[in-house]
Structures are given as structure tokens and as C-alpha cells.
Design an enzyme around this catalytic site. Structure first.
Site, mmCIF file in Angstrom:
data_model
loop_
_atom_site.group_PDB
_atom_site.id
_atom_site.type_symbol
_atom_site.label_atom_id
_atom_site.label_comp_id
_atom_site.label_asym_id
_atom_site.label_seq_id
_atom_site.Cartn_x
_atom_site.Cartn_y
_atom_site.Cartn_z
ATOM 1 N N HIS A 79 0.820 -1.223 0.000
ATOM 2 C CA HIS A 79 0.000 0.000 0.000
ATOM 3 C C HIS A 79 0.844 1.258 0.000
ATOM 4 C CE1 HIS A 79 -2.134 -2.879 2.937
ATOM 5 N NE2 HIS A 79 -2.722 -3.056 1.761
ATOM 6 N N HIS A 81 0.853 4.570 2.228
ATOM 7 C CA HIS A 81 0.291 5.084 3.473
ATOM 8 C C HIS A 81 0.414 6.611 3.529
ATOM 9 C CE1 HIS A 81 -0.360 1.281 6.003
ATOM 10 N NE2 HIS A 81 -0.089 0.872 4.788
ATOM 11 N N HIS A 97 -3.719 3.998 5.558
ATOM 12 C CA HIS A 97 -3.679 4.009 4.091
ATOM 13 C C HIS A 97 -3.939 5.419 3.560
ATOM 14 C CE1 HIS A 97 -4.671 -0.560 3.640
ATOM 15 N NE2 HIS A 97 -3.686 -0.317 4.488
ATOM 16 N N HIS A 105 -11.509 0.758 1.996
ATOM 17 C CA HIS A 105 -10.374 -0.067 1.561
ATOM 18 C C HIS A 105 -10.873 -1.078 0.535
ATOM 19 C CE1 HIS A 105 -6.670 -2.306 1.606
ATOM 20 N NE2 HIS A 105 -7.339 -3.414 1.875
ATOM 21 N N HIS A 114 -9.076 3.184 -1.515
ATOM 22 C CA HIS A 114 -8.055 4.139 -1.091
ATOM 23 C C HIS A 114 -7.123 4.384 -2.281
ATOM 24 C CE1 HIS A 114 -8.534 2.213 3.163
ATOM 25 N NE2 HIS A 114 -9.441 3.166 2.962
ATOM 26 N N ASP A 117 -4.278 1.865 -2.332
ATOM 27 C CA ASP A 117 -4.510 0.410 -2.358
ATOM 28 C C ASP A 117 -3.884 -0.244 -3.593
ATOM 29 O OD1 ASP A 117 -5.860 0.498 0.017
ATOM 30 O OD2 ASP A 117 -7.867 0.473 -0.893
ATOM 31 N N HIS A 154 3.639 -5.339 3.852
ATOM 32 C CA HIS A 154 3.180 -6.018 5.068
ATOM 33 C C HIS A 154 3.622 -7.477 5.122
ATOM 34 C CE1 HIS A 154 0.368 -2.869 6.546
ATOM 35 N NE2 HIS A 154 0.402 -2.501 5.273
ATOM 36 N N ARG A 171 4.113 -4.233 9.547
ATOM 37 C CA ARG A 171 4.762 -3.556 8.419
ATOM 38 C C ARG A 171 6.226 -3.982 8.398
ATOM 39 N NH1 ARG A 171 1.651 2.294 9.281
ATOM 40 N NH2 ARG A 171 -0.411 1.301 9.434
HETATM 41 CU CU CU Z 1 -0.402 -0.965 4.327
HETATM 42 ZN ZN ZN Z 2 -6.538 0.599 1.847
#
Ligand code: CU
Ligand code: ZN
Length: 181
Positions: A79, A81, A97, A105, A114, A117, A154, A171
């Protein structure tokens, strides 16, 4: 004499105005056009992931290319962030995010998602991962630009539905997105 001074003043004003306009145009130009951005991924504490993610503007969207190493085999949530801050040991300083449009999401192919994403990145049995796709939601310019925000990788797979994170776990790596040539 008075007339000459008047003309001189007028010329100065005109030249000044012209200079300002050119400078303003230059500023706007600098602000508005970003064709390429890049993030160097470094590991959070206790992890060994490294890699590079590039973002390039195309007619169909932003071309995302990622090469990562040092992963466990399988899918990993991937993602952008919110904050360009990777000072924390665990990646938490990057925030949630990146979601400038206040959407749920979701998966990268969804229109309502997002902006950050990117779904999952899939690592092979040697821990190398490669992702290459065109993203039609994220932007490189303007108020919703991804530049200055952070790519996060992640430990677990993003299930593409749990709100607001995809339940992708800790993370393991992160990198701030910057403008490149
Ligand atoms: Cu993330
Ligand atoms: Zn997201």
C-alpha cells in the site's frame, strides 16, 4: 522631464509585471508536472526486505513497477500510506492508508478504493517479488498526489475487504515516495 519619468516608471512597471508573470508560470509549471516518482524500500526492525518501486505517468494511468527481495514466499499487502515519515521502528509513523478521497479499503482494480490500495505483491520461493501494473486511481500531481507519502509492505496478505487495512499484519518494509527525473 516629468513625462520622461512617467514613461520610465511605466516601463519599470511593465517589465516588473512581465517578470512576475514568467516567474509565476515557472512556479506553476514546477508544481504541476511530475512524470516519475520512486521509493527505496528499507526494512523495519527485525526484517530484511529491500527493493525499489517506481511510478511513471502514462496515458492510461500510473505505471507501477516494484522489485523486492528478502520476503517470505507468498502474498504481502502492498500500500501507499498517508505520511512520508519512516522514522518509527515498526512503520507505524507512516499512518494509515493514503485515502484523500475518503473511500473504503479495496482492491487496486476497484474504482472506489483508497488511492494507496495496490493490493498484494507476490513473492516466489526465494523471497523475490515483482509487480508491474497500470493504476488508474493514483495521481502523481495535484492535491491527491502520492508523492511525499510512503510505500508500505506487510507481513501478511491483504484480504482486500477488511476495513480499513485489509488485515495485512505488521509492516515489514517502507519507503517514502519522491520525485525523480
Ligand atoms: Cu499498508
Ligand atoms: Zn486501503
Amino acid at each position: 522631464m516629468k513625462k520622461n519619468i512617467f514613461i520610465l516608471n511605466l516601463a519599470c512597471i511593465l517589465i516588473g509585471a512581465q517578470f512576475l508573470t514568467a516567474q509565476e508560470e515557472h512556479m506553476m509549471h514546477m508544481k504541476s508536472i511530475t512524470n516519475r516518482a520512486v521509493a527505496l524500500i528499507t526494512p523495519t526492525k527485525g526484517n530484511s526486505i529491500h527493493g525499489v518501486v517506481t511510478f511513471e505517468k502514462t496515458e492510461k494511468g500510473v505505471h507501477v513497477i516494484a522489485h523486492l527481495t528478502g520476503l517470505t514466499p507468498g502474498k504481502h499487502g502492498f500500500h501507499i500510506h498517508e505520511f512520508g515519515d519512516i522514522t518509527s521502528d515498526d512503520g507505524s509513523s507512516a499512518g494509515g492508508h493514503f485515502n484523500p478521497m475518503n473511500m473504503p479499503h479495496s482492491m487496486p482494480a476497484s474504482e472506489k478504493r483508497h488511492a494507496g490500495d495496490m493490493g498484494n505483491i507476490d513473492a516466489n520461493e526465494t523471497g523475490n517479488a515483482h509487480l508491474d501494473y497500470i493504476d488508474s486511481v493514483m495521481e502523481l500531481d495535484g492535491d491527491y498526489s502520492i508523492v511525499g507519502h510512503t510505500v508500505v509492505v506487510h507481513q501478511k496478505e491483504d484480504d482486500l475487504k477488511t476495513q480499513p487495512t485489509g488485515n495485512a499484519g505488521p509492516r515489514i518494509g517502507n519507503g517514502v515516495i519522491g520525485i525523480t527525473k
